[in-house]
Design a protein around this motif. Structure first.
Motif, PDB file in Angstrom:
ATOM      1  N   THR A   1     -17.363  17.968  -9.219  1.00  0.00           N
ATOM      2  CA  THR A   1     -16.324  17.946  -8.184  1.00  0.00           C
ATOM      3  C   THR A   1     -16.491  16.727  -7.283  1.00  0.00           C
ATOM      4  O   THR A   1     -15.518  16.027  -6.961  1.00  0.00           O
ATOM      5  CB  THR A   1     -16.384  19.231  -7.325  1.00  0.00           C
ATOM      6  N   ASP A   2     -17.758  16.460  -6.891  1.00  0.00           N
ATOM      7  CA  ASP A   2     -18.029  15.276  -6.060  1.00  0.00           C
ATOM      8  C   ASP A   2     -17.659  13.994  -6.801  1.00  0.00           C
ATOM      9  O   ASP A   2     -17.119  13.042  -6.211  1.00  0.00           O
ATOM     10  CB  ASP A   2     -19.513  15.238  -5.663  1.00  0.00           C
ATOM     11  N   ALA A   3     -17.982  13.965  -8.101  1.00  0.00           N
ATOM     12  CA  ALA A   3     -17.663  12.780  -8.898  1.00  0.00           C
ATOM     13  C   ALA A   3     -16.156  12.574  -8.993  1.00  0.00           C
ATOM     14  O   ALA A   3     -15.640  11.454  -8.880  1.00  0.00           O
ATOM     15  CB  ALA A   3     -18.265  12.915 -10.300  1.00  0.00           C
ATOM     16  N   ILE A   4     -15.436  13.697  -9.201  1.00  0.00           N
ATOM     17  CA  ILE A   4     -13.971  13.612  -9.279  1.00  0.00           C
ATOM     18  C   ILE A   4     -13.397  13.173  -7.936  1.00  0.00           C
ATOM     19  O   ILE A   4     -12.504  12.320  -7.871  1.00  0.00           O
ATOM     20  CB  ILE A   4     -13.375  14.972  -9.698  1.00  0.00           C
ATOM     21  N   ASP A   5     -13.941  13.758  -6.829  1.00  0.00           N
ATOM     22  CA  ASP A   5     -13.478  13.370  -5.484  1.00  0.00           C
ATOM     23  C   ASP A   5     -13.740  11.891  -5.217  1.00  0.00           C
ATOM     24  O   ASP A   5     -12.884  11.179  -4.667  1.00  0.00           O
ATOM     25  CB  ASP A   5     -14.168  14.216  -4.413  1.00  0.00           C
ATOM     26  N   ALA A   6     -14.945  11.430  -5.610  1.00  0.00           N
ATOM     27  CA  ALA A   6     -15.296  10.022  -5.402  1.00  0.00           C
ATOM     28  C   ALA A   6     -14.399   9.109  -6.220  1.00  0.00           C
ATOM     29  O   ALA A   6     -13.935   8.061  -5.738  1.00  0.00           O
ATOM     30  CB  ALA A   6     -16.759   9.792  -5.766  1.00  0.00           C
ATOM     31  N   GLN A   7     -14.145   9.524  -7.446  1.00  0.00           N
ATOM     32  CA  GLN A   7     -13.277   8.722  -8.312  1.00  0.00           C
ATOM     33  C   GLN A   7     -11.854   8.687  -7.761  1.00  0.00           C
ATOM     34  O   GLN A   7     -11.197   7.635  -7.752  1.00  0.00           O
ATOM     35  CB  GLN A   7     -13.279   9.303  -9.729  1.00  0.00           C
ATOM     36  N   TYR A   8     -11.389   9.859  -7.274  1.00  0.00           N
ATOM     37  CA  TYR A   8     -10.048   9.922  -6.695  1.00  0.00           C
ATOM     38  C   TYR A   8      -9.959   9.050  -5.448  1.00  0.00           C
ATOM     39  O   TYR A   8      -8.993   8.302  -5.264  1.00  0.00           O
ATOM     40  CB  TYR A   8      -9.698  11.362  -6.343  1.00  0.00           C
ATOM     41  N   GLU A   9     -10.995   9.138  -4.584  1.00  0.00           N
ATOM     42  CA  GLU A   9     -11.005   8.339  -3.360  1.00  0.00           C
ATOM     43  C   GLU A   9     -11.015   6.848  -3.680  1.00  0.00           C
ATOM     44  O   GLU A   9     -10.317   6.053  -3.038  1.00  0.00           O
ATOM     45  CB  GLU A   9     -12.229   8.697  -2.521  1.00  0.00           C
ATOM     46  N   LYS A  10     -11.803   6.472  -4.707  1.00  0.00           N
ATOM     47  CA  LYS A  10     -11.867   5.080  -5.128  1.00  0.00           C
ATOM     48  C   LYS A  10     -10.505   4.601  -5.617  1.00  0.00           C
ATOM     49  O   LYS A  10     -10.030   3.520  -5.238  1.00  0.00           O
ATOM     50  CB  LYS A  10     -12.910   4.918  -6.229  1.00  0.00           C
ATOM     51  N   LYS A  11      -9.870   5.444  -6.469  1.00  0.00           N
ATOM     52  CA  LYS A  11      -8.549   5.075  -6.987  1.00  0.00           C
ATOM     53  C   LYS A  11      -7.510   5.046  -5.873  1.00  0.00           C
ATOM     54  O   LYS A  11      -6.620   4.193  -5.871  1.00  0.00           O
ATOM     55  CB  LYS A  11      -8.123   6.053  -8.079  1.00  0.00           C
ATOM     56  N   PHE A  12      -7.647   5.975  -4.914  1.00  0.00           N
ATOM     57  CA  PHE A  12      -6.703   6.008  -3.789  1.00  0.00           C
ATOM     58  C   PHE A  12      -6.854   4.748  -2.941  1.00  0.00           C
ATOM     59  O   PHE A  12      -5.857   4.129  -2.537  1.00  0.00           O
ATOM     60  CB  PHE A  12      -6.965   7.249  -2.930  1.00  0.00           C
ATOM     61  N   LYS A  13      -8.128   4.343  -2.697  1.00  0.00           N
ATOM     62  CA  LYS A  13      -8.363   3.120  -1.931  1.00  0.00           C
ATOM     63  C   LYS A  13      -7.828   1.907  -2.673  1.00  0.00           C
ATOM     64  O   LYS A  13      -7.233   1.004  -2.072  1.00  0.00           O
ATOM     65  CB  LYS A  13      -9.861   2.950  -1.658  1.00  0.00           C
TER      66      LYS A  13
END
Length: 229
Positions: free
Chosen positions: A53-65
Motif C-alpha cells: 500500500t505504501d509503495a502504491i501510495d508512493a508511486q501514485y504521489e510520484k506520478k501525481f507530482k
C-alpha cells in the motif's frame, strides 16, 4: 495374581488414559501452533499489505507530482509563448508607428519656410554645444540654399543670445546622402566633433527615448516595472 500386580484390564485402561492424555496434549499443542501460525501469518500479511500500500501510495504521489509538474511546465510554456506573441505584436506595432514616422520625415522639408525654421533650431543646438568661432555644416546638396539662409538666421540668433559671434559654412564637397530625410550635421573641434542633427538620427533618438511613453500610451502602464526615470 499378587495383590500389587495390575490385571490386563487395568493395564489396558491405564494405556488408554495415557494415550488419551498424550493425544489431548498433542491436539492442544497443534492448536497452539496453528493459532501462532495464523497470528504470524496475519502479521506478515498485514506487513506485506502495508508495504504494498505504501509503495502504491508512493508511486501514485510520484506520478501525481510528475503530472502536476508536467502541467505546470505546459502552462508556463503556453504562458511564455503567449507573452512572447503579445510582446512581438506590441513591438511590431511600435515599429510600424516609427516606420510611418520615418516615411513622413520627407514631408517636413516640403514647406520651405517651416523647414528653414527647423534647420535654424538644429543649427543653433550645434552652435551652443560646440561654442566655436568657425564651424562646418553638412547637408543634402538640394538643401544648400535653404541651409545657407538658416545659417544666417542661426548666427544672428547666436550672437543675440550669447553675445559673441560664430560663423558656419557648408561642406559642399561632402554633402549628406540624397536619400537622407533632411537636417544637418554641425562639425567642430577641427573636424573631430560632430553634432548629428539629421532627421533620421533625431528619429532614432526619439525612438529610444519616446518608446516607453508611446508604449504606455498604447498599452497602459507596465505593472511589473518598479523603476522609472
Amino acid at each position: 495374581m499378587s495383590q500389587g500386580a495390575l490385571s490386563d484390564q487395568q493395564v489396558e485402561n491405564e494405556l488408554r488414559k495415557m494415550t488419551a492424555f498424550i493425544k489431548q496434549e498433542a491436539m492442544e499443542k497443534a492448536r497452539e501452533i496453528e493459532i501462532k501460525a495464523n497470528e504470524e501469518f496475519e502479521i506478515e500479511k498485514s506487513k506485506l499489505v502495508r508495504q504494498e500500500t505504501d509503495a502504491i501510495d508512493a508511486q501514485y504521489e510520484k506520478k501525481f507530482k510528475q503530472a502536476t509538474m508536467s502541467q505546470q511546465i505546459t502552462r508556463s510554456t503556453v504562458a511564455n509563448k503567449t507573452r512572447l506573441k503579445v510582446l512581438g505584436a506590441r513591438q511590431e506595432l511600435l515599429d510600424n508607428i516609427f516606420e510611418s514616422a520615418q516615411k513622413k520625415l520627407a514631408e517636413g522639408t516640403k514647406d520651405k519656410k517651416k523647414y528653414q525654421s527647423v534647420l535654424k533650431g538644429l543649427l543653433l543646438e550645434g552652435f551652443y554645444a560646440l561654442s566655436e568661432e568657425n564651424l562646418k555644416v553638412r547637408a543634402r546638396k538640394k538643401d544648400f540654399d535653404i541651409v545657407k539662409k538658416a545659417i544666417e538666421d542661426a548666427t544672428q540668433e547666436y550672437k543675440k543670445q550669447v553675445g559673441s559671434e560664430t560663423s558656419a559654412s557648408i561642406v559642399e564637397d561632402d554633402p549628406l546622402p540624397e536619400q537622407s530625410n533632411g537636417g544637418v550635421i554641425v562639425i567642430g573641434g577641427a573636424g573631430k566633433i560632430e553634432i548629428d542633427n539629421t532627421f533620421d538620427t533625431r528619429l532614432t533618438l526619439l525612438k529610444d527615448t519616446a518608446a516607453p511613453a508611446v508604449r504606455e500610451a498604447l498599452f497602459g502602464k507596465n505593472e511589473n516595472r518598479k523603476f522609472y526615470d
